[in-house]
Design a protein around this motif. Sequence first.
Motif, PDB file in Angstrom:
ATOM      1  N   MET A   1     117.515 -44.858   5.047  1.00  0.00           N
ATOM      2  CA  MET A   1     116.669 -44.510   6.184  1.00  0.00           C
ATOM      3  C   MET A   1     116.857 -43.035   6.533  1.00  0.00           C
ATOM      4  O   MET A   1     117.915 -42.632   7.009  1.00  0.00           O
ATOM      5  CB  MET A   1     117.013 -45.396   7.387  1.00  0.00           C
ATOM      6  CG  MET A   1     116.741 -46.882   7.163  1.00  0.00           C
ATOM      7  SD  MET A   1     117.325 -47.941   8.507  1.00  0.00           S
ATOM      8  CE  MET A   1     116.295 -47.366   9.868  1.00  0.00           C
ATOM      9  N   GLN A   2     115.826 -42.239   6.275  1.00  0.00           N
ATOM     10  CA  GLN A   2     115.917 -40.814   6.557  1.00  0.00           C
ATOM     11  C   GLN A   2     116.196 -40.552   8.032  1.00  0.00           C
ATOM     12  O   GLN A   2     116.914 -39.619   8.387  1.00  0.00           O
ATOM     13  CB  GLN A   2     114.615 -40.124   6.138  1.00  0.00           C
ATOM     14  CG  GLN A   2     114.345 -40.154   4.639  1.00  0.00           C
ATOM     15  CD  GLN A   2     113.039 -39.463   4.285  1.00  0.00           C
ATOM     16  OE1 GLN A   2     112.431 -38.794   5.120  1.00  0.00           O
ATOM     17  NE2 GLN A   2     112.610 -39.626   3.046  1.00  0.00           N
ATOM     18  N   SER A   3     115.622 -41.368   8.892  1.00  0.00           N
ATOM     19  CA  SER A   3     115.789 -41.174  10.327  1.00  0.00           C
ATOM     20  C   SER A   3     117.240 -41.352  10.768  1.00  0.00           C
ATOM     21  O   SER A   3     117.652 -40.820  11.798  1.00  0.00           O
ATOM     22  CB  SER A   3     114.895 -42.158  11.097  1.00  0.00           C
ATOM     23  OG  SER A   3     115.217 -43.505  10.756  1.00  0.00           O
ATOM     24  N   TYR A   4     118.003 -42.103   9.978  1.00  0.00           N
ATOM     25  CA  TYR A   4     119.402 -42.342  10.347  1.00  0.00           C
ATOM     26  C   TYR A   4     120.293 -41.167   9.959  1.00  0.00           C
ATOM     27  O   TYR A   4     121.337 -40.938  10.562  1.00  0.00           O
ATOM     28  CB  TYR A   4     119.915 -43.617   9.676  1.00  0.00           C
ATOM     29  CG  TYR A   4     121.201 -44.120  10.302  1.00  0.00           C
ATOM     30  CD1 TYR A   4     121.157 -44.988  11.387  1.00  0.00           C
ATOM     31  CD2 TYR A   4     122.440 -43.704   9.840  1.00  0.00           C
ATOM     32  CE1 TYR A   4     122.322 -45.424  11.994  1.00  0.00           C
ATOM     33  CE2 TYR A   4     123.618 -44.137  10.434  1.00  0.00           C
ATOM     34  CZ  TYR A   4     123.544 -45.002  11.509  1.00  0.00           C
ATOM     35  OH  TYR A   4     124.698 -45.414  12.107  1.00  0.00           O
TER      36      TYR A   4
ATOM     37  N   ASP B   1     113.326 -50.277  -1.747  1.00  0.00           N
ATOM     38  CA  ASP B   1     111.971 -50.794  -1.957  1.00  0.00           C
ATOM     39  C   ASP B   1     111.494 -51.604  -0.756  1.00  0.00           C
ATOM     40  O   ASP B   1     110.310 -51.534  -0.371  1.00  0.00           O
ATOM     41  CB  ASP B   1     111.928 -51.653  -3.229  1.00  0.00           C
ATOM     42  CG  ASP B   1     112.202 -50.843  -4.488  1.00  0.00           C
ATOM     43  OD1 ASP B   1     112.115 -49.596  -4.429  1.00  0.00           O
ATOM     44  OD2 ASP B   1     112.525 -51.460  -5.526  1.00  0.00           O
ATOM     45  N   LEU B   2     112.389 -52.395  -0.157  1.00  0.00           N
ATOM     46  CA  LEU B   2     112.011 -53.213   0.996  1.00  0.00           C
ATOM     47  C   LEU B   2     111.613 -52.337   2.177  1.00  0.00           C
ATOM     48  O   LEU B   2     110.556 -52.551   2.795  1.00  0.00           O
ATOM     49  CB  LEU B   2     113.164 -54.135   1.394  1.00  0.00           C
ATOM     50  CG  LEU B   2     112.942 -54.956   2.671  1.00  0.00           C
ATOM     51  CD1 LEU B   2     111.790 -55.937   2.492  1.00  0.00           C
ATOM     52  CD2 LEU B   2     114.213 -55.692   3.065  1.00  0.00           C
ATOM     53  N   LEU B   3     112.444 -51.360   2.497  1.00  0.00           N
ATOM     54  CA  LEU B   3     112.165 -50.491   3.635  1.00  0.00           C
ATOM     55  C   LEU B   3     110.879 -49.701   3.409  1.00  0.00           C
ATOM     56  O   LEU B   3     110.102 -49.499   4.348  1.00  0.00           O
ATOM     57  CB  LEU B   3     113.345 -49.547   3.880  1.00  0.00           C
ATOM     58  CG  LEU B   3     114.619 -50.230   4.396  1.00  0.00           C
ATOM     59  CD1 LEU B   3     115.804 -49.277   4.330  1.00  0.00           C
ATOM     60  CD2 LEU B   3     114.435 -50.735   5.820  1.00  0.00           C
ATOM     61  N   LYS B   4     110.660 -49.290   2.178  1.00  0.00           N
ATOM     62  CA  LYS B   4     109.427 -48.567   1.853  1.00  0.00           C
ATOM     63  C   LYS B   4     108.219 -49.473   2.075  1.00  0.00           C
ATOM     64  O   LYS B   4     107.192 -49.043   2.634  1.00  0.00           O
ATOM     65  CB  LYS B   4     109.469 -48.086   0.407  1.00  0.00           C
ATOM     66  CG  LYS B   4     108.264 -47.252  -0.001  1.00  0.00           C
ATOM     67  CD  LYS B   4     108.393 -46.765  -1.428  1.00  0.00           C
ATOM     68  CE  LYS B   4     107.169 -45.916  -1.827  1.00  0.00           C
ATOM     69  NZ  LYS B   4     107.288 -45.428  -3.230  1.00  0.00           N
ATOM     70  N   SER B   5     108.316 -50.740   1.660  1.00  0.00           N
ATOM     71  CA  SER B   5     107.199 -51.669   1.828  1.00  0.00           C
ATOM     72  C   SER B   5     106.917 -51.956   3.299  1.00  0.00           C
ATOM     73  O   SER B   5     105.795 -52.284   3.671  1.00  0.00           O
ATOM     74  CB  SER B   5     107.488 -52.989   1.094  1.00  0.00           C
ATOM     75  OG  SER B   5     108.498 -53.753   1.754  1.00  0.00           O
ATOM     76  N   LEU B   6     107.953 -51.823   4.140  1.00  0.00           N
ATOM     77  CA  LEU B   6     107.795 -52.066   5.573  1.00  0.00           C
ATOM     78  C   LEU B   6     107.390 -50.802   6.318  1.00  0.00           C
ATOM     79  O   LEU B   6     107.181 -50.838   7.542  1.00  0.00           O
ATOM     80  CB  LEU B   6     109.106 -52.614   6.160  1.00  0.00           C
ATOM     81  CG  LEU B   6     109.572 -53.975   5.643  1.00  0.00           C
ATOM     82  CD1 LEU B   6     110.947 -54.300   6.191  1.00  0.00           C
ATOM     83  CD2 LEU B   6     108.576 -55.069   5.995  1.00  0.00           C
ATOM     84  N   GLY B   7     107.337 -49.669   5.608  1.00  0.00           N
ATOM     85  CA  GLY B   7     106.974 -48.422   6.240  1.00  0.00           C
ATOM     86  C   GLY B   7     108.079 -47.835   7.087  1.00  0.00           C
ATOM     87  O   GLY B   7     107.824 -47.043   8.014  1.00  0.00           O
ATOM     88  N   VAL B   8     109.323 -48.189   6.778  1.00  0.00           N
ATOM     89  CA  VAL B   8     110.474 -47.686   7.532  1.00  0.00           C
ATOM     90  C   VAL B   8     111.055 -46.484   6.819  1.00  0.00           C
ATOM     91  O   VAL B   8     111.361 -46.532   5.636  1.00  0.00           O
ATOM     92  CB  VAL B   8     111.551 -48.779   7.676  1.00  0.00           C
ATOM     93  CG1 VAL B   8     112.742 -48.224   8.443  1.00  0.00           C
ATOM     94  CG2 VAL B   8     110.982 -50.003   8.359  1.00  0.00           C
ATOM     95  N   GLU B   9     111.203 -45.375   7.530  1.00  0.00           N
ATOM     96  CA  GLU B   9     111.744 -44.152   6.929  1.00  0.00           C
ATOM     97  C   GLU B   9     113.011 -43.715   7.649  1.00  0.00           C
ATOM     98  O   GLU B   9     113.231 -44.043   8.785  1.00  0.00           O
ATOM     99  CB  GLU B   9     110.712 -43.022   7.008  1.00  0.00           C
ATOM    100  CG  GLU B   9     109.430 -43.318   6.222  1.00  0.00           C
ATOM    101  CD  GLU B   9     108.437 -42.172   6.293  1.00  0.00           C
ATOM    102  OE1 GLU B   9     108.721 -41.207   7.037  1.00  0.00           O
ATOM    103  OE2 GLU B   9     107.414 -42.226   5.608  1.00  0.00           O
TER     104      GLU B   9
END
Length: 326
Positions: free
Chosen positions: A107-110, A318-326
């Motif tokens: 997570m880039q935001s983290y 891949d999961l976070l990308k599919s959920l649109g989480v950055e």
Amino acid sequence: MKTSQLRKVLSLVLSLAMVLVLGACSSQSYPNQNVTVIVPKGAGGPTDTAARTLVKCAEGLDDKLHFVCENVTGASGVTGMAQGAGAKADGYTLSMVVAELNIMSNMQSYNCPVTIDDYRFISVIFTIPMMLCVRTDSSYADVYDFVDKLEASTRIGNSGTYGMGDLAFIAAAEGWGKQFTSVPYADGDAAAITALVAENPEVDAVVVCPSSTLDAQIQAGEIKVLASFGKGSAYDAPVVSALTGEYAVDIDFTTYCALAAPKDTPDDVYDYLVEVFSKATTDAQYVSTMEDLFITAASINGGDAKDYFSQQYAFYRDLLKSLGVE
């Protein structure tokens, strides 16, 4: 040859001999002091209990081994993991590395200060599948009934936004074509369970790891397990990954923990630790203690441990990308 030249030659020969001897014996001299194991979770929890039980078993394999476990909490475990990764790479500071690292480092935001590349993984020591739990007196007869009744207003408790429990249910709900309301508890699984069994419950269900706390509530008749969202459970849930037909979801959400050394740890010290913990993780005392906590003891060692974490890292990327989480 002059005496002074002879002395220089002899000195060089002796120096070279000492280097060779020390190089050959470094693993034999290790360890010669206490080894600190940083535990990034609180005292008394599953990770802490597993770590302390494991190192005790390891001490029984070699009289030279003496461990001191140090709990360094904060930032969902990142504080302790970062401290361990940045320690001197001499084998005298090891770390317990938990599954959350693979989520937060994706997570880039983290802006996570540590990744799996900062370690040499010694052994994956346990796995715990995520469990879907409800109150015993709830209207849900089984997991299929639960899915049928699931709607946007259904409150699902977990140990934190985009934590293992939250992601597990997001993936399941997406597979079912359902919506829900996530209710995160920063204080972890125990807080979510407490909210579920309260006189006026704050949530309709929780997705948590099985632990001694969970079992206590089950034995008291307050909650029941509807399903496991992971594979290889040490807990005999009524429905363990048996979601079939229209309820089928192809997911495997299992939290895990590994023992690791800083990335530049010398090969001979690392190989010694892998050999020791390959045996300690299969010790009967360790395995039985984990079973008592409904934790599946694991023994994934050396390069296989790094491969395991790398595969999990790719899964959450891949999961976070599919959920649109950055």
